[in-house]
Design a protein around this motif. Sequence first.
Motif, PDB file in Angstrom:
ATOM      1  N   THR A  13       1.792  -8.407   2.781  1.00  0.00           N
ATOM      2  CA  THR A  13       2.561  -8.851   3.948  1.00  0.00           C
ATOM      3  C   THR A  13       3.818  -8.003   4.068  1.00  0.00           C
ATOM      4  O   THR A  13       4.343  -7.490   3.088  1.00  0.00           O
ATOM      5  CB  THR A  13       2.948 -10.335   3.845  1.00  0.00           C
ATOM      6  N   GLY A  14       4.278  -7.844   5.305  1.00  0.00           N
ATOM      7  CA  GLY A  14       5.434  -6.975   5.528  1.00  0.00           C
ATOM      8  C   GLY A  14       5.123  -5.532   5.189  1.00  0.00           C
ATOM      9  O   GLY A  14       6.021  -4.772   4.804  1.00  0.00           O
ATOM     10  N   GLY A  15       3.869  -5.140   5.356  1.00  0.00           N
ATOM     11  CA  GLY A  15       3.444  -3.815   4.920  1.00  0.00           C
ATOM     12  C   GLY A  15       3.688  -2.709   5.922  1.00  0.00           C
ATOM     13  O   GLY A  15       3.251  -1.572   5.699  1.00  0.00           O
ATOM     14  N   SER A  16       4.394  -3.007   6.997  1.00  0.00           N
ATOM     15  CA  SER A  16       4.584  -1.981   8.032  1.00  0.00           C
ATOM     16  C   SER A  16       5.752  -1.051   7.759  1.00  0.00           C
ATOM     17  O   SER A  16       5.910  -0.036   8.426  1.00  0.00           O
ATOM     18  CB  SER A  16       4.775  -2.653   9.405  1.00  0.00           C
ATOM     19  N   GLY A  17       6.604  -1.387   6.778  1.00  0.00           N
ATOM     20  CA  GLY A  17       7.741  -0.513   6.504  1.00  0.00           C
ATOM     21  C   GLY A  17       8.445  -0.874   5.223  1.00  0.00           C
ATOM     22  O   GLY A  17       8.097  -1.862   4.563  1.00  0.00           O
ATOM     23  N   GLY A  18       9.440  -0.061   4.848  1.00  0.00           N
ATOM     24  CA  GLY A  18      10.231  -0.341   3.660  1.00  0.00           C
ATOM     25  C   GLY A  18       9.394  -0.409   2.398  1.00  0.00           C
ATOM     26  O   GLY A  18       8.457   0.372   2.203  1.00  0.00           O
ATOM     27  N   ILE A  19       9.723  -1.358   1.535  1.00  0.00           N
ATOM     28  CA  ILE A  19       9.009  -1.521   0.275  1.00  0.00           C
ATOM     29  C   ILE A  19       7.544  -1.853   0.526  1.00  0.00           C
ATOM     30  O   ILE A  19       6.656  -1.367  -0.171  1.00  0.00           O
ATOM     31  CB  ILE A  19       9.692  -2.597  -0.583  1.00  0.00           C
ATOM     32  N   GLY A  20       7.265  -2.673   1.546  1.00  0.00           N
ATOM     33  CA  GLY A  20       5.890  -3.085   1.815  1.00  0.00           C
ATOM     34  C   GLY A  20       4.959  -1.915   2.062  1.00  0.00           C
ATOM     35  O   GLY A  20       3.835  -1.886   1.550  1.00  0.00           O
ATOM     36  N   ARG A  21       5.420  -0.942   2.831  1.00  0.00           N
ATOM     37  CA  ARG A  21       4.567   0.212   3.114  1.00  0.00           C
ATOM     38  C   ARG A  21       4.275   0.999   1.841  1.00  0.00           C
ATOM     39  O   ARG A  21       3.128   1.391   1.587  1.00  0.00           O
ATOM     40  CB  ARG A  21       5.219   1.127   4.144  1.00  0.00           C
ATOM     41  N   VAL A  22       5.290   1.229   1.037  1.00  0.00           N
ATOM     42  CA  VAL A  22       5.089   2.004  -0.192  1.00  0.00           C
ATOM     43  C   VAL A  22       4.184   1.251  -1.166  1.00  0.00           C
ATOM     44  O   VAL A  22       3.354   1.852  -1.846  1.00  0.00           O
ATOM     45  CB  VAL A  22       6.447   2.353  -0.828  1.00  0.00           C
ATOM     46  N   VAL A  23       4.331  -0.071  -1.214  1.00  0.00           N
ATOM     47  CA  VAL A  23       3.425  -0.877  -2.047  1.00  0.00           C
ATOM     48  C   VAL A  23       1.990  -0.730  -1.573  1.00  0.00           C
ATOM     49  O   VAL A  23       1.069  -0.535  -2.374  1.00  0.00           O
ATOM     50  CB  VAL A  23       3.862  -2.361  -2.024  1.00  0.00           C
ATOM     51  N   ALA A  24       1.771  -0.817  -0.267  1.00  0.00           N
ATOM     52  CA  ALA A  24       0.417  -0.690   0.274  1.00  0.00           C
ATOM     53  C   ALA A  24      -0.191   0.663  -0.082  1.00  0.00           C
ATOM     54  O   ALA A  24      -1.352   0.753  -0.508  1.00  0.00           O
ATOM     55  CB  ALA A  24       0.443  -0.886   1.789  1.00  0.00           C
ATOM     56  N   GLU A  25       0.598   1.720   0.069  1.00  0.00           N
ATOM     57  CA  GLU A  25       0.089   3.056  -0.238  1.00  0.00           C
ATOM     58  C   GLU A  25      -0.165   3.217  -1.737  1.00  0.00           C
ATOM     59  O   GLU A  25      -1.135   3.867  -2.145  1.00  0.00           O
ATOM     60  CB  GLU A  25       1.082   4.105   0.259  1.00  0.00           C
ATOM     61  N   ARG A  26       0.687   2.617  -2.561  1.00  0.00           N
ATOM     62  CA  ARG A  26       0.508   2.699  -4.014  1.00  0.00           C
ATOM     63  C   ARG A  26      -0.756   1.980  -4.458  1.00  0.00           C
ATOM     64  O   ARG A  26      -1.529   2.505  -5.295  1.00  0.00           O
ATOM     65  CB  ARG A  26       1.726   2.100  -4.714  1.00  0.00           C
ATOM     66  N   LEU A  27      -1.007   0.799  -3.924  1.00  0.00           N
ATOM     67  CA  LEU A  27      -2.218   0.066  -4.290  1.00  0.00           C
ATOM     68  C   LEU A  27      -3.473   0.800  -3.807  1.00  0.00           C
ATOM     69  O   LEU A  27      -4.503   0.791  -4.486  1.00  0.00           O
ATOM     70  CB  LEU A  27      -2.168  -1.349  -3.726  1.00  0.00           C
ATOM     71  N   ALA A  28      -3.371   1.433  -2.644  1.00  0.00           N
ATOM     72  CA  ALA A  28      -4.504   2.211  -2.158  1.00  0.00           C
ATOM     73  C   ALA A  28      -4.839   3.352  -3.112  1.00  0.00           C
ATOM     74  O   ALA A  28      -6.017   3.654  -3.344  1.00  0.00           O
ATOM     75  CB  ALA A  28      -4.207   2.749  -0.763  1.00  0.00           C
ATOM     76  N   ARG A  29      -3.815   3.973  -3.686  1.00  0.00           N
ATOM     77  CA  ARG A  29      -4.074   5.050  -4.653  1.00  0.00           C
ATOM     78  C   ARG A  29      -4.740   4.521  -5.915  1.00  0.00           C
ATOM     79  O   ARG A  29      -5.435   5.270  -6.616  1.00  0.00           O
ATOM     80  CB  ARG A  29      -2.769   5.782  -5.005  1.00  0.00           C
ATOM     81  N   ASP A  30      -4.536   3.249  -6.206  1.00  0.00           N
ATOM     82  CA  ASP A  30      -5.203   2.635  -7.352  1.00  0.00           C
ATOM     83  C   ASP A  30      -6.628   2.191  -7.033  1.00  0.00           C
ATOM     84  O   ASP A  30      -7.290   1.592  -7.877  1.00  0.00           O
ATOM     85  CB  ASP A  30      -4.398   1.420  -7.838  1.00  0.00           C
ATOM     86  N   GLU A  46       0.125   0.388  11.874  1.00  0.00           N
ATOM     87  CA  GLU A  46      -0.966   1.349  12.109  1.00  0.00           C
ATOM     88  C   GLU A  46      -0.649   2.702  11.468  1.00  0.00           C
ATOM     89  O   GLU A  46      -1.555   3.402  11.004  1.00  0.00           O
ATOM     90  CB  GLU A  46      -1.213   1.503  13.610  1.00  0.00           C
ATOM     91  N   GLU A  47       0.643   3.073  11.434  1.00  0.00           N
ATOM     92  CA  GLU A  47       1.025   4.307  10.745  1.00  0.00           C
ATOM     93  C   GLU A  47       0.700   4.220   9.252  1.00  0.00           C
ATOM     94  O   GLU A  47       0.216   5.183   8.654  1.00  0.00           O
ATOM     95  CB  GLU A  47       2.519   4.576  10.923  1.00  0.00           C
TER      96      GLU A  47
END
Length: 246
Positions: A13-30, A46-47
Amino acid sequence: MNTPAIHRVALVTGGSGGIGRVVAERLARDGFAVAVQYAGNRAKAEETVAAINAAGGRALAVGGDVADEDAMSTVFDTVRSAFGGIDVVVNTAGIMILAPVETLDLADLDRMHRTNIRGTFVVNQQAARTVRPGGAVVNFSTSVVRTQLPTYGAYVASKAAVEAMTLVLARELRGRDITVNAVAPGPTATPLFLQGKDEETVDRFAKATPLERLGRPEDIAETVAFLAGPARWINGQVIYANGGLA
């Protein structure tokens, strides 16, 4: 060409920016398939999704107010339908409004209560009903619960409530093989933190830690990835990711 099987799924949640976006990208790399929840900024979500997909991951954007139980029920159903289930829920969504207790507009208190407390409760309720065995729930608090800075009273009150419900939910999920923890970042260079602060104030926060710098969203994302993945023996805890801030 066959589509690779999705083994683990995360909703941020809150994955569209800030910490949330970086968390989403980090989990995707895992290797997680990632659902990026947003409340109002679909373009930013969407970005994030496009960045994950471009890097070879798999992601989708899902809209909805975290404090609206019907909207979040739909979000969870959408993610399960798209990816087959949910293993990790990371609740980064939150708002921060600063003012002394004496002068805080009570409408602002209600706004923070709705997103930070009710929103976390609604997301955790859905997670408790949905997350598969071996999964994890990661909530977000703040290190200001410890440092108790002036003007943070209402915000800290909302995050102290998040910590309390985190510890209770961890115990309520006994026997389900689901961990529930909270991450409490220190001063981190995000738009939410930097908004309204002059350079002198930002420098003072940076010097407050023994590492003498602000945290980066990537620092917080590493902590989340640990809790979402290998940290199966950490449960019912608040992890202060703050560079040694007292």
